[in-house]
Design a protein around this motif. Sequence first.
Motif, PDB file in Angstrom:
ATOM      1  N   SER A 146      -5.450   6.054   7.252  1.00 45.58           N
ATOM      2  CA  SER A 146      -5.393   5.079   6.189  1.00 45.58           C
ATOM      3  C   SER A 146      -4.986   3.966   6.923  1.00 45.58           C
ATOM      4  O   SER A 146      -4.989   3.875   8.311  1.00 45.58           O
ATOM      5  CB  SER A 146      -4.454   5.553   5.036  1.00 45.58           C
ATOM      6  OG  SER A 146      -3.274   5.622   5.609  1.00 45.58           O
ATOM      7  N   ALA A 147      -4.874   2.670   6.091  1.00 45.63           N
ATOM      8  CA  ALA A 147      -4.574   1.319   6.648  1.00 45.63           C
ATOM      9  C   ALA A 147      -3.267   1.610   7.814  1.00 45.63           C
ATOM     10  O   ALA A 147      -2.174   2.069   7.417  1.00 45.63           O
ATOM     11  CB  ALA A 147      -3.966   0.360   5.509  1.00 45.63           C
ATOM     12  N   GLY A 148      -3.311   1.236   8.848  1.00 43.84           N
ATOM     13  CA  GLY A 148      -2.197   1.177   9.847  1.00 43.84           C
ATOM     14  C   GLY A 148      -2.235   2.472  10.550  1.00 43.84           C
ATOM     15  O   GLY A 148      -1.354   2.402  11.470  1.00 43.84           O
TER      16      GLY A 148
ATOM     17  N   THR B 121       3.985   4.478  11.029  1.00 49.29           N
ATOM     18  CA  THR B 121       2.600   3.857  10.675  1.00 49.29           C
ATOM     19  C   THR B 121       2.759   3.357   9.020  1.00 49.29           C
ATOM     20  O   THR B 121       1.822   2.698   8.513  1.00 49.29           O
ATOM     21  CB  THR B 121       1.357   4.897  10.681  1.00 49.29           C
ATOM     22  OG1 THR B 121       1.761   6.006   9.993  1.00 49.29           O
ATOM     23  CG2 THR B 121       1.413   5.321  12.055  1.00 49.29           C
ATOM     24  N   LYS B 122       3.901   3.732   8.469  1.00 53.87           N
ATOM     25  CA  LYS B 122       4.147   3.151   7.017  1.00 53.87           C
ATOM     26  C   LYS B 122       4.313   1.600   7.259  1.00 53.87           C
ATOM     27  O   LYS B 122       4.831   1.171   8.024  1.00 53.87           O
ATOM     28  CB  LYS B 122       5.361   3.692   6.631  1.00 53.87           C
ATOM     29  CG  LYS B 122       5.253   5.288   6.048  1.00 53.87           C
ATOM     30  CD  LYS B 122       4.211   5.668   5.029  1.00 53.87           C
ATOM     31  CE  LYS B 122       4.414   7.039   4.949  1.00 53.87           C
ATOM     32  NZ  LYS B 122       3.544   7.428   3.682  1.00 53.87           N
ATOM     33  N   VAL B 123       3.817   0.965   6.132  1.00 55.76           N
ATOM     34  CA  VAL B 123       4.011  -0.426   6.046  1.00 55.76           C
ATOM     35  C   VAL B 123       4.495  -1.159   4.888  1.00 55.76           C
ATOM     36  O   VAL B 123       4.596  -0.146   3.830  1.00 55.76           O
ATOM     37  CB  VAL B 123       2.375  -1.353   6.281  1.00 55.76           C
ATOM     38  CG1 VAL B 123       1.832  -0.792   7.545  1.00 55.76           C
ATOM     39  CG2 VAL B 123       1.513  -0.905   5.161  1.00 55.76           C
ATOM     40  N   TRP B 124       5.161  -2.397   4.856  1.00 55.42           N
ATOM     41  CA  TRP B 124       5.361  -2.955   3.721  1.00 55.42           C
ATOM     42  C   TRP B 124       3.944  -3.366   3.119  1.00 55.42           C
ATOM     43  O   TRP B 124       3.249  -4.211   3.926  1.00 55.42           O
ATOM     44  CB  TRP B 124       6.197  -4.114   4.092  1.00 55.42           C
ATOM     45  CG  TRP B 124       7.524  -3.390   4.202  1.00 55.42           C
ATOM     46  CD1 TRP B 124       8.670  -3.042   3.531  1.00 55.42           C
ATOM     47  CD2 TRP B 124       8.345  -3.725   5.441  1.00 55.42           C
ATOM     48  NE1 TRP B 124       9.689  -2.739   4.122  1.00 55.42           N
ATOM     49  CE2 TRP B 124       9.716  -3.413   5.359  1.00 55.42           C
ATOM     50  CE3 TRP B 124       7.879  -4.170   6.780  1.00 55.42           C
ATOM     51  CZ2 TRP B 124      10.531  -3.058   6.374  1.00 55.42           C
ATOM     52  CZ3 TRP B 124       8.880  -3.982   7.730  1.00 55.42           C
ATOM     53  CH2 TRP B 124      10.050  -3.550   7.772  1.00 55.42           C
ATOM     54  N   SER B 125       3.787  -3.607   1.876  1.00 56.47           N
ATOM     55  CA  SER B 125       2.444  -3.959   1.514  1.00 56.47           C
ATOM     56  C   SER B 125       2.489  -4.712   0.128  1.00 56.47           C
ATOM     57  O   SER B 125       3.351  -4.356  -0.835  1.00 56.47           O
ATOM     58  CB  SER B 125       1.430  -2.665   1.529  1.00 56.47           C
ATOM     59  OG  SER B 125       1.827  -1.703   0.507  1.00 56.47           O
TER      60      SER B 125
ATOM     61  N   VAL C 161      -1.907  -7.655   1.729  1.00 48.99           N
ATOM     62  CA  VAL C 161      -1.166  -8.171   2.745  1.00 48.99           C
ATOM     63  C   VAL C 161      -0.261  -6.943   3.202  1.00 48.99           C
ATOM     64  O   VAL C 161       0.411  -6.347   2.474  1.00 48.99           O
ATOM     65  CB  VAL C 161      -0.230  -9.166   2.508  1.00 48.99           C
ATOM     66  CG1 VAL C 161       0.669  -9.569   3.731  1.00 48.99           C
ATOM     67  CG2 VAL C 161      -1.272 -10.467   2.122  1.00 48.99           C
ATOM     68  N   GLU C 162      -0.212  -6.556   4.583  1.00 47.58           N
ATOM     69  CA  GLU C 162       0.470  -5.601   5.052  1.00 47.58           C
ATOM     70  C   GLU C 162       1.413  -6.158   6.190  1.00 47.58           C
ATOM     71  O   GLU C 162       0.763  -6.603   7.278  1.00 47.58           O
ATOM     72  CB  GLU C 162      -0.080  -4.415   5.581  1.00 47.58           C
ATOM     73  CG  GLU C 162      -1.055  -3.783   4.327  1.00 47.58           C
ATOM     74  CD  GLU C 162      -2.071  -2.260   5.064  1.00 47.58           C
ATOM     75  OE1 GLU C 162      -2.455  -1.747   4.140  1.00 47.58           O
ATOM     76  OE2 GLU C 162      -2.137  -2.258   6.140  1.00 47.58           O
ATOM     77  N   LEU C 163       2.644  -5.791   6.147  1.00 53.85           N
ATOM     78  CA  LEU C 163       3.430  -6.210   7.302  1.00 53.85           C
ATOM     79  C   LEU C 163       4.010  -4.745   7.970  1.00 53.85           C
ATOM     80  O   LEU C 163       4.571  -3.981   7.307  1.00 53.85           O
ATOM     81  CB  LEU C 163       4.832  -6.743   6.658  1.00 53.85           C
ATOM     82  CG  LEU C 163       5.836  -7.196   7.474  1.00 53.85           C
ATOM     83  CD1 LEU C 163       5.385  -8.297   8.771  1.00 53.85           C
ATOM     84  CD2 LEU C 163       7.216  -7.729   6.764  1.00 53.85           C
TER      85      LEU C 163
ATOM     86  N   ARG D 250      -3.259  -7.710   8.048  1.00 59.75           N
ATOM     87  CA  ARG D 250      -2.124  -6.987   8.743  1.00 59.75           C
ATOM     88  C   ARG D 250      -1.300  -7.924   9.678  1.00 59.75           C
ATOM     89  O   ARG D 250      -1.820  -8.708  10.533  1.00 59.75           O
ATOM     90  CB  ARG D 250      -2.661  -5.769   9.452  1.00 59.75           C
ATOM     91  CG  ARG D 250      -1.689  -4.818   9.927  1.00 59.75           C
ATOM     92  CD  ARG D 250      -2.197  -3.507  10.307  1.00 59.75           C
ATOM     93  NE  ARG D 250      -2.718  -2.750   9.272  1.00 59.75           N
ATOM     94  CZ  ARG D 250      -4.104  -2.535   9.086  1.00 59.75           C
ATOM     95  NH1 ARG D 250      -4.929  -2.715  10.091  1.00 59.75           N
ATOM     96  NH2 ARG D 250      -4.556  -1.938   8.296  1.00 59.75           N
ATOM     97  N   ILE D 251       0.081  -7.754   9.540  1.00 59.25           N
ATOM     98  CA  ILE D 251       1.078  -8.947  10.118  1.00 59.25           C
ATOM     99  C   ILE D 251       1.832  -7.989  10.908  1.00 59.25           C
ATOM    100  O   ILE D 251       2.814  -7.336  10.346  1.00 59.25           O
ATOM    101  CB  ILE D 251       1.425  -9.822   9.407  1.00 59.25           C
ATOM    102  CG1 ILE D 251       0.734 -10.766   8.484  1.00 59.25           C
ATOM    103  CG2 ILE D 251       2.548 -10.813  10.073  1.00 59.25           C
ATOM    104  CD1 ILE D 251       1.365 -11.327   7.383  1.00 59.25           C
ATOM    105  N   ALA D 252       1.883  -8.191  12.399  1.00 54.95           N
ATOM    106  CA  ALA D 252       3.202  -7.711  13.010  1.00 54.95           C
ATOM    107  C   ALA D 252       4.102  -8.956  13.224  1.00 54.95           C
ATOM    108  O   ALA D 252       3.671  -9.946  13.908  1.00 54.95           O
ATOM    109  CB  ALA D 252       2.758  -7.110  14.345  1.00 54.95           C
TER     110      ALA D 252
END
Length: 382
Positions: free
Chosen positions: A53-55, A283-287, A207-209, A344-346
């Motif tokens: 999945s995403a990320g 691999t979990k993200v804030w979204s 948006v994913e951080l 996707r933002i790092a």
Amino acid sequence: MKKLFIAAMALAAMVSCSKDEEMGIALDSTKKSVAITIANGNGGTRAAGDGISAGKTAGNATKTVACEAKELTILFADATGKILKTLPLTTQAESDSHIETTGEYAPGKSDEANTYVWHNVPAAITQVAVVRDNQNDVGITTGTTTLDEVQDGATNWDANIARPISEVFLYAETTLEKNTAEHVTVNGTTYYIWEGSMTVAPKFARVELTQISCTDLGALNVDNDPATVALDVITVNSLTWKTNNKSGYTIDANPIGTMYGEYVPEGENATDKVIYANDTETTKVWSWNVQPGEFEGMDLELTATAYDYDVADDSVALKITGLASTPDATTADKNTLSESNIYRIALDFTEDDITGQEGKCVKVVVTIDPWTVNTVYPVFGN
């Protein structure tokens, strides 16, 4: 006598010079063969439910999969938009030949990636849609519900704003067009393929951080130069950001996390260099699912300290003024958040970026991934 019906795409080459066609006496069938292509399918053949999945990554390649094809339902509708039939998208036959007298909406089989086929579809069907509504936002009653009513679920911001990527409402529709080059004539009757193509995606942006990190934290404290000093510990107390449509997107945790620099004096046991949404599953993200619009800024409130000296004011800030496509960009060229894309933002910054009470204005790099349908194909037993 039963008439053998064989899909046009499979036999068009064999019958293109049939006597019936040359004499011009063939009649059009009152039934259709329908071929639907998912334009943003990944064309893969791996088994469903591979957990990507995403990320997340598989092998050496990062894959962004917004949904599994097996989650999608196809809706057959007439010219008014009234839904007359619903079927699972991925229900397909083992081969693309069947007896003409089988029931309506008989599944076929396409050799083309991301394409699904049905035969004996009633002539009244002129529109087709694909939907994922796994949270049952819209109840569909065949013969009553319309495509417009289903589509309303895709723009229900309140329902979708906080959903994980696996639960957002997806919808796409297309008008069927006859492919006059793809047909077959059987016993004087011509059967045509009616085609449509759809991009299955949400009506909003995502948006994913992926992480927060001060990349050079404490580096000057281990450079063997007593004249240079740096910070050692940064706690992120809060993060808020906004678009022109809405302010107040936040991360709920307070504090969000703490990162530690390269200098770790005796007695200290702090080694976390990066803050993740989940330390055990990185691999979990804030979204956030957001209405399409313009990114207008992100603010982080920080507490910054050092082990061997007192920081003049430990309350500092980091201000993100824009999104860019390349590192060290001076122009924010990706501030427009468009529907059907994952941004996707790092959030990697340096100590220089937070120097001063007011903080510096910096730009961060964003990678943009389109929503993708994870294509699957049926597997048949012996």
